[in-house]
Design a protein around this motif. Structure first.
Motif, PDB file in Angstrom:
ATOM      1  N   TRP A  26       0.824  -1.216   0.000  1.00  7.66           N
ATOM      2  CA  TRP A  26       0.000   0.000   0.000  1.00  7.66           C
ATOM      3  C   TRP A  26       0.850   1.255   0.000  1.00  7.66           C
ATOM      4  CZ3 TRP A  26      -4.788   0.473  -1.380  1.00  7.66           C
ATOM      5  CH2 TRP A  26      -5.640  -0.636  -1.315  1.00  7.66           C
ATOM      6  N   ALA A  29       3.783   1.479  -1.461  1.00  9.85           N
ATOM      7  CA  ALA A  29       4.269   1.604  -2.831  1.00  9.85           C
ATOM      8  C   ALA A  29       3.191   2.196  -3.737  1.00  9.85           C
ATOM      9  CB  ALA A  29       4.707   0.238  -3.350  1.00  9.85           C
ATOM     10  N   ARG A  30       1.944   1.729  -3.560  1.00  4.88           N
ATOM     11  CA  ARG A  30       0.847   2.261  -4.369  1.00  4.88           C
ATOM     12  C   ARG A  30       0.635   3.743  -4.094  1.00  4.88           C
ATOM     13  NH1 ARG A  30      -3.621  -2.644  -3.589  1.00  4.88           N
ATOM     14  NH2 ARG A  30      -2.553  -4.174  -4.934  1.00  4.88           N
ATOM     15  N   ALA A  72       2.896   5.824  -3.073  1.00  2.00           N
ATOM     16  CA  ALA A  72       4.031   6.548  -3.651  1.00  2.00           C
ATOM     17  C   ALA A  72       3.844   6.749  -5.147  1.00  2.00           C
ATOM     18  CB  ALA A  72       5.328   5.780  -3.372  1.00  2.00           C
ATOM     19  N   ILE A  73       3.320   5.707  -5.827  1.00  2.00           N
ATOM     20  CA  ILE A  73       3.071   5.820  -7.265  1.00  2.00           C
ATOM     21  C   ILE A  73       2.021   6.892  -7.552  1.00  2.00           C
ATOM     22  CG2 ILE A  73       2.122   4.608  -9.262  1.00  2.00           C
ATOM     23  CD1 ILE A  73       3.400   2.057  -8.150  1.00  2.00           C
ATOM     24  N   LEU A  74       0.955   6.911  -6.762  1.00  2.00           N
ATOM     25  CA  LEU A  74      -0.082   7.926  -6.949  1.00  2.00           C
ATOM     26  C   LEU A  74       0.460   9.325  -6.740  1.00  2.00           C
ATOM     27  CD1 LEU A  74      -3.138   6.215  -5.183  1.00  2.00           C
ATOM     28  CD2 LEU A  74      -2.799   6.557  -7.630  1.00  2.00           C
ATOM     29  N   MET A  97       3.575  10.261  -7.150  1.00  2.00           N
ATOM     30  CA  MET A  97       4.448  10.560  -8.284  1.00  2.00           C
ATOM     31  C   MET A  97       3.640  10.949  -9.511  1.00  2.00           C
ATOM     32  SD  MET A  97       7.354   7.578  -7.919  1.00  2.00           S
ATOM     33  CE  MET A  97       8.071   8.036  -9.491  1.00  2.00           C
ATOM     34  N   LEU A  98       2.544  10.217  -9.767  1.00  2.27           N
ATOM     35  CA  LEU A  98       1.699  10.561 -10.908  1.00  2.27           C
ATOM     36  C   LEU A  98       1.090  11.948 -10.753  1.00  2.27           C
ATOM     37  CD1 LEU A  98      -0.159   7.162 -11.525  1.00  2.27           C
ATOM     38  CD2 LEU A  98       1.623   8.194 -12.943  1.00  2.27           C
ATOM     39  N   TYR A  99       0.687  12.265  -9.537  1.00  2.00           N
ATOM     40  CA  TYR A  99       0.128  13.593  -9.278  1.00  2.00           C
ATOM     41  C   TYR A  99       1.163  14.675  -9.533  1.00  2.00           C
ATOM     42  CZ  TYR A  99      -1.535  17.645  -6.673  1.00  2.00           C
ATOM     43  OH  TYR A  99      -1.897  18.912  -6.309  1.00  2.00           O
TER      44      TYR A  99
END
Length: 281
Positions: free
Chosen positions: A18, A20-21, A23-25, A27-29
């Motif tokens: 969770w 990692a998820r 962190a990805i969100l 980064m996308l933002y």
């Protein structure tokens, strides 16, 4: 006791996943924010750029790409009957999926009795009227259809049925009168050939970027719908089916929409033609 470390490891793994998820969100933002501030904000704030992009789309979609397609298709698409109509830009369009025997007066009367409305001619006035109806979501039962070509000419007749009082979705079929003395593959003759498809939405052409109707994939369903409505409304009419008129296939039409067909060709015989020799026993 041995299960406790496993549960702890499972809990830790879940937390890591969770995290990692998340962190990805994040980064996308951050990437989206950066793209907006570095590129899109300038475009949105500067109307000259927006105007330029719009002008580039118009020129590319309605002048450059159509000219390119018209030039190239003269080389690689044969100019004889292959069971497909062509767009004004020379691209392969919808399947020819219906044949009719009968006079023009009979065909118009049969389609009208079956609840079909004859489409208006495509011109500047009818185009603007259709654009207005589409934007305002108003009914336009006799809206024009785009010009498709068979025998090197556009359709002679076109009919449609609106769905839900909107121009975005509609049943429609185009008809071309067969040339004098012309034979279909196999030695059969028909007074008219038709191409029936269902408009499911308004969108952009995959090949030119122009605004156009997008059709439903299964063209056989629309073909059968036309036949069924006419048979129900015209006593004395009959249908004979030429199976395997062409091999069944999957392809795309001139707007880039997926199409499938079983390759059969129904011969719709109107009352004056019923006495002719049937195509299929």
């Amino acid at each position: 006791m041995r299960d406790k470390p496993r549960r702890e490891q499972s809990a830790i793994a879940t937390i890591v996943i969770w995290a990692a998820r998340a962190a990805i969100l994040v980064m996308l933002y951050l990437v989206a924010v950066a793209v907006y501030h570095l590129l899109l904000r300038t475009i949105v704030d500067d109307r000259r750029i927006l105007t330029g992009l719009f002008a580039l789309w118009v020129v590319t979609a309605y002048i450059v790409l159509p000219r390119v397609h018209r030039t190239l298709t003269k080389w690689y698409i044969p100019n004889y009957f292959i069971g497909r109509v062509r767009t004004g830009d020379g691209l392969l369009g919808d399947p020819v999926n219906l044949a009719v025997d009968g006079t023009e007066e009979e065909l118009v009367a049969a389609m009208t009795a079956a609840g079909w409305v004859r489409a208006e001619e495509l011109n500047l006035g009818s185009t603007l009227k259709m654009v207005k109806a589409t934007i305002l979501r108003r009914s336009y039962p006799s809206a024009p259809v785009s010009s498709l070509f068979l025998f090197s000419r556009q359709q002679d007749l076109a009919f449609q049925q609106e769905v839900g009082g909107s121009t975005s979705q509609r049943h429609h079929v185009r008809f071309w009168r067969s040339p004098e003395g012309w034979y279909l593959p196999g030695g059969y003759q028909a007074d008219w050939l038709g191409a029936a498809t269902f408009d499911r939405a308004v969108g952009f052409s995959l090949f030119t970027g122009q605004i156009t109707h997008k059709i439903a994939e299964n063209t056989d369903e629309e073909r059968d719908y036309v036949v069924e409505t006419v048979l129900a409304a015209t006593p004395g009419a009959r249908v004979d089916v030429m199976e395997h008129f062409v091999s069944g296939y999957h392809d795309r039409n001139g707007g880039g929409d997926r199409i499938i067909t079983d390759g059969s060709l129904p011969f719709l015989r109107l009352p004056s033609a019923v006495k002719r020799v049937p195509v299929a026993a």
